[in-house]
Structure formats: C-alpha cells, structure tokens
Design an enzyme around this catalytic site. Structure first.
Site, PDB file in Angstrom:
ATOM      1  NE  ARG A  46     -17.987   4.438 -16.696  1.00  0.00           N
ATOM      2  CZ  ARG A  46     -17.906   4.591 -18.015  1.00  0.00           C
ATOM      3  NH1 ARG A  46     -16.729   4.820 -18.576  1.00  0.00           N
ATOM      4  NH2 ARG A  46     -18.984   4.528 -18.785  1.00  0.00           N
ATOM      5  CE1 TYR A  98      -6.399  -5.869   4.020  1.00  0.00           C
ATOM      6  CE2 TYR A  98      -6.451  -5.419   1.672  1.00  0.00           C
ATOM      7  CZ  TYR A  98      -7.109  -5.688   2.855  1.00  0.00           C
ATOM      8  OH  TYR A  98      -8.468  -5.774   2.878  1.00  0.00           O
ATOM      9  CG  ASP A 169      -0.639  -0.279   0.474  1.00  0.00           C
ATOM     10  OD1 ASP A 169      -0.875   0.775   1.091  1.00  0.00           O
ATOM     11  OD2 ASP A 169      -1.440  -1.226   0.410  1.00  0.00           O
ATOM     12  CE  LYS A 194      -8.001   0.028   6.383  1.00  0.00           C
ATOM     13  NZ  LYS A 194      -8.441  -0.312   5.054  1.00  0.00           N
TER      14      LYS A 194
HETATM   15  C1  LIG Z   1      -2.320  -1.691   3.769  1.00  0.00           C
HETATM   16  C2  LIG Z   1      -3.638  -1.808   3.052  1.00  0.00           C
HETATM   17  N1  LIG Z   1      -3.663  -1.659   1.721  1.00  0.00           N
HETATM   18  C3  LIG Z   1      -4.820  -1.779   1.020  1.00  0.00           C
HETATM   19  C4  LIG Z   1      -6.010  -2.045   1.654  1.00  0.00           C
HETATM   20  C5  LIG Z   1      -7.277  -2.163   0.845  1.00  0.00           C
HETATM   21  O1  LIG Z   1      -8.003  -0.980   0.982  1.00  0.00           O
HETATM   22  P1  LIG Z   1      -9.612  -0.895   0.904  1.00  0.00           P
HETATM   23  O2  LIG Z   1     -10.141  -1.660   2.068  1.00  0.00           O
HETATM   24  O3  LIG Z   1      -9.860   0.584   0.991  1.00  0.00           O
HETATM   25  O4  LIG Z   1     -10.012  -1.486  -0.401  1.00  0.00           O
HETATM   26  C6  LIG Z   1      -6.032  -2.195   3.036  1.00  0.00           C
HETATM   27  C7  LIG Z   1      -7.299  -2.494   3.723  1.00  0.00           C
HETATM   28  O5  LIG Z   1      -7.343  -2.846   4.885  1.00  0.00           O
HETATM   29  C8  LIG Z   1      -4.819  -2.083   3.762  1.00  0.00           C
HETATM   30  O6  LIG Z   1      -4.764  -2.233   5.088  1.00  0.00           O
END
Ligand SMILES: Cc1ncc(COP(=O)(O)O)c(C=O)c1O
Length: 377
Positions: A46, A98, A169, A194
């Site tokens: 961890r 998001y 992000d 992604k």
């Molecule tokens: C732009 C963006 N940020 C964060 C996330 C969250 O990521 P995760 O699904 O890997 O937890 C997503 C998920 O679709 C996303 O599209």
C-alpha cells in the site's frame, strides 16, 4: 529524448539489475525486514511497490514532472487532490466538468468542510470579484462534453497571484498532447482508464506534480486512504503507455476526419471540438500538440438521437472514452446524469447532445458508419 521514445524506454533503470526488457510484476504485499528497526525501500505494498514505482517514474518522466502517483481510479486521484485543501476553502470547477467530479463536489465536499462554485468560462473570470475563501481551481481543458478550451498559462498566472492552487484534469489530452505543469498548473490528475490504458480494460488514475511538500502529502494520503493502483494493473498500464503516442496520433487524425464530415452534414446542427471556434482553436494550438479524439454534436431538429446511437455498427454505446475502439455516449443520461436538469441546461448539455470517442479503426470505415447512420437518424 522525445515523448515516444521515453514512453517505450522510461528511464531504463528499474530493470537494470535483472536485464528484463520489461518491468517485473511484484505481487508481494509485504517485504521482509532485515532486522528489528531496519527497513528496506519496500515494506508494504500500500505504501510502495516496485511495479507501481516503475510506472510512477514513467508517468513523471512523460510529464517532465518530479513526482507521479498511480491510483486505483481517476476518481481516487481526484479524491486525493481534494484532500490537500483545508476546511473552509472554496474550489472553482468548470461547469463542463466530468459528472463524477461534480458529484464529488456536490455530495462529498460538505462533509470535508469545502465549498464549490461552477464557472462557465475561466478565460473571462474576473479574479477581483472572487470570494475571499477560494483556495483552488479544478479545471478540464478541453472540457467535458463541450470541448471548451481554457488558456491554462494565463489562468495559472492569475490564480497564483491570488494564492489559488490550479489543478488540471488532463484526461482528454494525456501528457502526449498537453503538459499543464509546464503551462503553470500546480497539479495534474488523470483518469488513466482512458488514453493511458487505451483498451477499456484497466481502471486507473494518476496525480502528477512538482512541489515537494505537496508530493509528501500525496504520498501520505495514498498510503493512508489506501487507494493505490495494484501491481498487476500497474504493469498493464505501463505496457499500454508504450503505444500511447501511436494510438493518439491515429485517434486524433480519425477524429478530425469525423469532425469534417459532421460539420457539413445537413442532419447535424452543431459540432463541438477544440479546433472549432476562433478563440478555442487559437488557445488549443498554442498550448497543446493536437485537438484530441473526443467530439460532441447535436443532431438537426427532427432527428432521433436514439436511432443514431443504436444505428451505429462500429461504435459501442458505452460511458467512457480514450480507447482503441470508438464509443458513443449520451452525456445527459450517462456522464452528466449527476447534474440536475437545470444545471445541464445552464452548462449547455442538451438532451440531444451526443459525444463520440474516436478509436484507431480505419478512417474510411468510421466515416461510412457515421454517414450511413446519419441518413437513418
Ligand atoms: C475527465 C474525467 N476525469 C475523471 C474521470 C474519472 O476517472 P475514473 O473513471 O478512472 O475513476 C473520468 C471518467 O470518465 C473522466 O472522464
């Protein structure tokens, strides 16, 4: 060295002593201690794990950053970033953020003593008018799902002058297309699920930064919240990253071709993509290497979005993006379902909006599929 080479070779040091041409997968959760009171580099997975460490070094290298941390999901990385803020602080999010991040702000901030506001356009934000408790900005550029572009360098300058931390992000871009830290951001988070993973088979996140003190806190939080990436997933992710640039070049080229088709099609009312709109395009060209492979559009009046979604044969109807296979998504009921209908309307996320994540398929096959389906919509 260029990005593509670094993505393949990393720093090469993690496997120096064995000669393996790829990183080893260290599944052990515990590491033997030589003596009472004496510790080696790894104690308990961890906290640190050699496979995760190899991935984290590569992530930092690709971002020209000092520190990177790999998490069990993008939301785990975002959660950790939000834990760095003190109670009483206010965080500004773009209104096209998001949906999962919005759900976090609207449902979890309260118990952390944090506040949030949604901002429609960070390019025109008046810092003199901000409430005194703003301590952070959490931004997606291009935004999700309307692909609005923010001038990250300009925003970073203004944010820092006001003592505000800027987190980007960068999921839609990856470090291959855009490096927010070098533009002035303080921290970058990723849903590595992604583009980094790229094959719809690894859930992962990353947090990348340069500040030593903040990095120490992130390390503590990763160990304490218990949200790091597993060794098996870390290995798979490192493997996927080796082809990131190749995939993204192809995906961006395919996306540009689909955008060209949609822009002039009579069954399409409006297309959203970072190359569209003078200011959007100018900023995107100045701060990134490409326009990405996600686009959104609204069908013309009288067309049926459901017929389009279900008529496609090469696009899976699924709520994700960034993979080798093309996907179609309906933001209002999927990614942004946590927004209230009023908020969606205010943020411009119409019920008829469709988002495409373009994969690496043959360009002509994709165009034929989209064109044939538009005729039916
Ligand atoms: C732009 C963006 N940020 C964060 C996330 C969250 O990521 P995760 O699904 O890997 O937890 C997503 C998920 O679709 C996303 O599209």
């Amino acid at each position: 060295m260029q990005f593509t080479t670094l993505a393949v070779h990393g720093d090469g040091k993690t496997r120096e002593h064995t000669g393996d041409v790829v990183s080893a997968v260290h599944l052990a959760t515990a590491y033997r201690q030589p003596k009472l009171g004496e510790f080696q580099e790894h104690v308990y997975t961890r906290g640190t794990n050699p496979t995760r460490l190899a991935l984290e070094k590569r992530l930092a290298l690709l971002e020209d950053a000092r520190y990177a941390f790999a998490f069990s999901s993008g939301m785990a990385a975002t959660d950790t970033a939000f834990h760095l803020f003190k109670r009483g602080g206010r965080i500004l999010l773009n209104d096209n953020v998001y949906g999962g991040t919005f759900r976090y702000a609207s449902k979890v901030f309260g118990s952390m003593g944090l506040f949030y506001d949604l901002v429609a356009d960070f390019n025109t934000l008046d810092f003199d008018e901000l409430p005194g408790d703003v301590s952070g900005i959490f931004l997606e550029s291009p935004s999700n799902p309307l692909l609005r572009v923010t001038d990250i360098g300009r925003l970073a300058e203004k944010a820092h002058a006001a003592g505000i931390t800027l987190i980007v992000d960068n999921t839609f871009m990856s470090a291959y297309l855009q490096k927010p830290l070098s533009l002035g951001a303080d921290m970058v988070v990723y849903s590595a699920t992604k583009y980094y993973a790229g094959h719809s088979d690894i859930l992962a996140g990353a947090l990348v930064l340069n500040d030593e003190e903040k990095a120490g806190k992130v390390k503590l939080l990763q160990n304490t919240l218990g949200n790091p990436l597993s060794p098996a997933d870390a290995y798979q992710l490192e493997r996927s990253i080796k082809t990131l640039a190749l995939r993204m070049d192809r995906q961006c080229a395919n996306a540009a071709a689909v955008v060209d088709l949609l822009k002039t099609h009579p069954k399409v009312r409006q297309v959203f993509y970072p190359s569209i709109g003078g200011e959007n395009r100018r900023i995107q060209e100045a701060q990134s290497r490409g326009f990405g492979a996600v686009l959104s559009f609204v069908l013309s009046d009288g067309c049926d979005p459901a017929r389009f979604i279900h008529g496609l044969s090469l696009f899976d109807f699924a709520v994700s993006l960034g993979s080798v296979e093309s996907l179609v998504c309906h933001p209002a009921s999927q990614t942004h379902e946590s927004f209230t209908p009023e908020l969606r309307k205010k943020a411009g996320i119409e019920d008829g909006l469709l988002r495409l994540s373009i994969g690496i398929e043959d360009t002509e096959d994709l165009l034929l599929d989209v064109e044939r389906t538009l005729e039916m919509a």
